[in-house]
Scaffold this active site. Structure first.
Site, PDB file in Angstrom:
ATOM      1  N   SER A  26       0.775  -1.423   0.001  1.00 25.41           N
ATOM      2  CA  SER A  26      -0.073   0.065   0.169  1.00 25.41           C
ATOM      3  C   SER A  26       0.705   1.332   0.074  1.00 25.41           C
ATOM      4  O   SER A  26       0.155   2.314   0.001  1.00 25.41           O
ATOM      5  CB  SER A  26      -1.092   0.009   1.165  1.00 25.41           C
ATOM      6  OG  SER A  26      -1.994  -0.812   1.028  1.00 25.41           O
ATOM      7  N   SER A  43      -5.942   3.340   4.476  1.00 31.01           N
ATOM      8  CA  SER A  43      -5.365   2.426   3.304  1.00 31.01           C
ATOM      9  C   SER A  43      -6.475   1.697   2.596  1.00 31.01           C
ATOM     10  O   SER A  43      -6.218   0.468   2.073  1.00 31.01           O
ATOM     11  CB  SER A  43      -4.322   1.809   3.710  1.00 31.01           C
ATOM     12  OG  SER A  43      -3.586   1.135   3.007  1.00 31.01           O
ATOM     13  N   LYS A  55      -0.144   3.535  -2.781  1.00 35.54           N
ATOM     14  CA  LYS A  55      -1.148   4.520  -2.547  1.00 35.54           C
ATOM     15  C   LYS A  55      -0.828   6.094  -2.214  1.00 35.54           C
ATOM     16  O   LYS A  55      -1.629   7.312  -2.520  1.00 35.54           O
ATOM     17  CB  LYS A  55      -2.277   4.284  -1.494  1.00 35.54           C
ATOM     18  CG  LYS A  55      -2.856   3.088  -1.609  1.00 35.54           C
ATOM     19  CD  LYS A  55      -3.894   2.668  -0.367  1.00 35.54           C
ATOM     20  CE  LYS A  55      -4.721   1.578  -0.718  1.00 35.54           C
ATOM     21  NZ  LYS A  55      -4.092   0.451  -0.191  1.00 35.54           N
TER      22      LYS A  55
END
Length: 492
Positions: free
Chosen positions: A41, A101, A44
């Site tokens: 993640s 997230s 992101k």
């Protein structure tokens, strides 16, 4: 460099780390920093970076309603719980992706901006290349495992540094312990670290089985900011402990001799109007030329209005006025000398630069560093504007005896009564060079501002005028985040 280790059990994924001084970019520690690994993640950060970029360029707004596509709703946890066909404001997707997230929110962000996962991935990769992330390839918006979705500790550190410097107005999202995501309150996946380490204010966690526990973290103490990145932690606790040790190492190190240097400005996609998610944005990297809109079919071609800086035509205008005065004194007024002199002055001052050798060396260097080709060099925004017709029709003598009037003012429309000062210098040329460099570095924050050099008893002030209160405040915060001096100038 020496390795920092903590006793652990089985390693979930290959380990990599990087520590830099945020202000200078100086590398303090690195280990396997260029090994291509699964970012999870941490991906992101790029999704959100492009989202902030799209907002800044008018492609989408914080309150734009986004219709959730089925592929976004179908993403596995962590997720916000979006439903296919649901409408939600863009700002809530940003909060869910940054704080919780959420994979479904990240996928929806990509769809809202580029219309498909593939198109958004192309934009992610183009932006990564523009940043200098040379060992990164993105396939999706959320970071779920894919064999070709890879990055490095060095590249993710570069991305984190850009996030801090390029979008300070949004960076606070990453330090929020909770956030309203529209559908519900969400908790920060990084809250344990934020609560445990003094000065910590971000940035982003990541975990998959293939990646292990990843984290790009930043902390500020006094006027020093350190960024640390870890790939391959074996647990949340292990990862956090490793990052804390790396940050401690960074703060304990002696600042290098290198001056504060913000990361280079990232070339972005051309701005588009607000999108509903059906528009595909094609990224070509650095903008090569500025295209002008075509004339509407059937529209008459108007004589162009020529605009030139006062400093460039001052002498020629003075000469034109002398010609006018001399003509009047001999009782043989004629419009031709004045018209020709003024037109020639405007043409010379406003002519585009076709060769960098025509510029002063310092100015040529600024344009070369900015990657602007000579034939596409934009004209500097004038501090004073004189608008004149390209030709003056013959008129009678009485009309020609009026002294031409030059109007210099800052528009007060829209509350643009504020300005910022970026320094005082020993010469006008030095002040002008700093204004040019600053405008090139911050085109978004200083859009619409007028560059103005004001002579004072102690030197020459370099100012940007014609800003709103909010725009002046944002511009100063962005410049100060880059280590530059800036203070606001209120209405006089």
């Amino acid at each position: 460099m020496a390795s920092i280790t903590i006793a652990t059990g089985a390693v979930a994924a290959p380990y990599a780390a990087m520590v830099v001084d945020a202000k200078t970019g100086q590398v303090i520690h690195e280990e396997n920093a260029d090994t291509r690994l699964h970012p999870a993640s941490l991906t992101k950060m790029m999704t959100l970076y492009i989202a902030f970029q799209a907002i800044q360029r008018g492609e989408i707004g914080l309150d734009s309603e986004v219709t959730i596509p089925s592929y976004a709703a179908a993403q596995p946890p962590s997720k916000l719980g979006l439903r296919s066909g649901q409408k939600i404001k863009f700002r809530y997707l940003l909060r869910a992706a940054a704080v919780k997230s959420a994979n479904d929110a990240a996928a929806a962000i990509g769809f809202a901006i580029s219309g498909s996962e593939e198109a958004f991935a192309r934009r992610m990769n183009a932006t990564a290349q523009a940043m200098g992330m040379r060992n990164t390839t993105f396939v999706n918006q959320h970071g779920l495992t894919h064999p070709n979705h890879l990055s490095t500790a060095r590249d993710m550190t570069v991305l984190g540094r850009h996030m801090i410097y390029d979008f300070p107005q949004y960076y606070n999202l990453f330090s929020r312990r909770t956030a309203d995501a529209g559908m519900k309150q969400v908790n920060n996946t990084n809250r344990r670290f934020l609560d445990a380490y003094k000065g910590a204010d971000g940035i982003k966690t990541g975990f998959t089985n293939a990646a292990g526990y990843n984290l790009v973290a930043s902390a500020q103490r006094g006027d020093r900011r350190i960024i640390a990145t870890v790939f391959g932690g074996t647990s949340t606790a292990n990862r956090n402990a490793q990052v804390m040790k790396l940050l401690d190492k960074g703060f304990a190190s002696q600042p290098g001799a290198a001056p504060a240097q913000a990361p280079a400005l990232v070339a972005a996609t051309p701005a588009l109007g607000p999108t509903t998610g059906a528009h595909t944005i094609r990224v070509t990297g650095v903008v090569k030329r500025s295209l002008r809109p075509q004339i509407r079919p059937g529209a008459a071609t108007a004589a162009p209005v020529q605009v030139a800086t006062a400093s460039g035509i001052e002498d020629a205008l003075a000469a034109a006025l002398l010609v006018s005065s001399a003509s009047a004194s001999t009782a043989q007024p004629t419009p031709a000398p004045v018209a020709e002199a003024v037109t020639e002055a405007v043409a010379v001052a406003a002519a585009p630069v076709t060769d960098l050798s025509d510029m002063a060396p310092e100015t040529a260097e600024l344009f070369a560093e900015a990657g602007i080709a000579p034939e596409t060099t934009p004209e500097a925004r004038p501090t004073e504007m004189i608008m004149t017709a390209a030709a003056i029709a013959p008129v009678d003598a009485s009309r020609m005896q009026a002294v031409p009037e030059v109007v210099t003012r800052v528009s007060t429309s829209g509350g643009r009564l504020w300005g910022i000062n970026v320094g005082r210098f020993n010469s006008r040329g030095a002040a002008e060079r700093v204004l040019i460099q600053t405008a090139l570095n911050e085109p978004g924050a200083l859009d619409g501002a007028l560059r103005r050099v004001t002579q004072r008893s102690g030197g020459f002030d370099a100012n940007f005028m014609g800003l709103t209160n909010e725009a002046a405040d944002l511009a100063c915060r962005r410049l100060q985040a880059r280590g530059a001096m800036c203070f606001m100038i209120g209405p006089s």
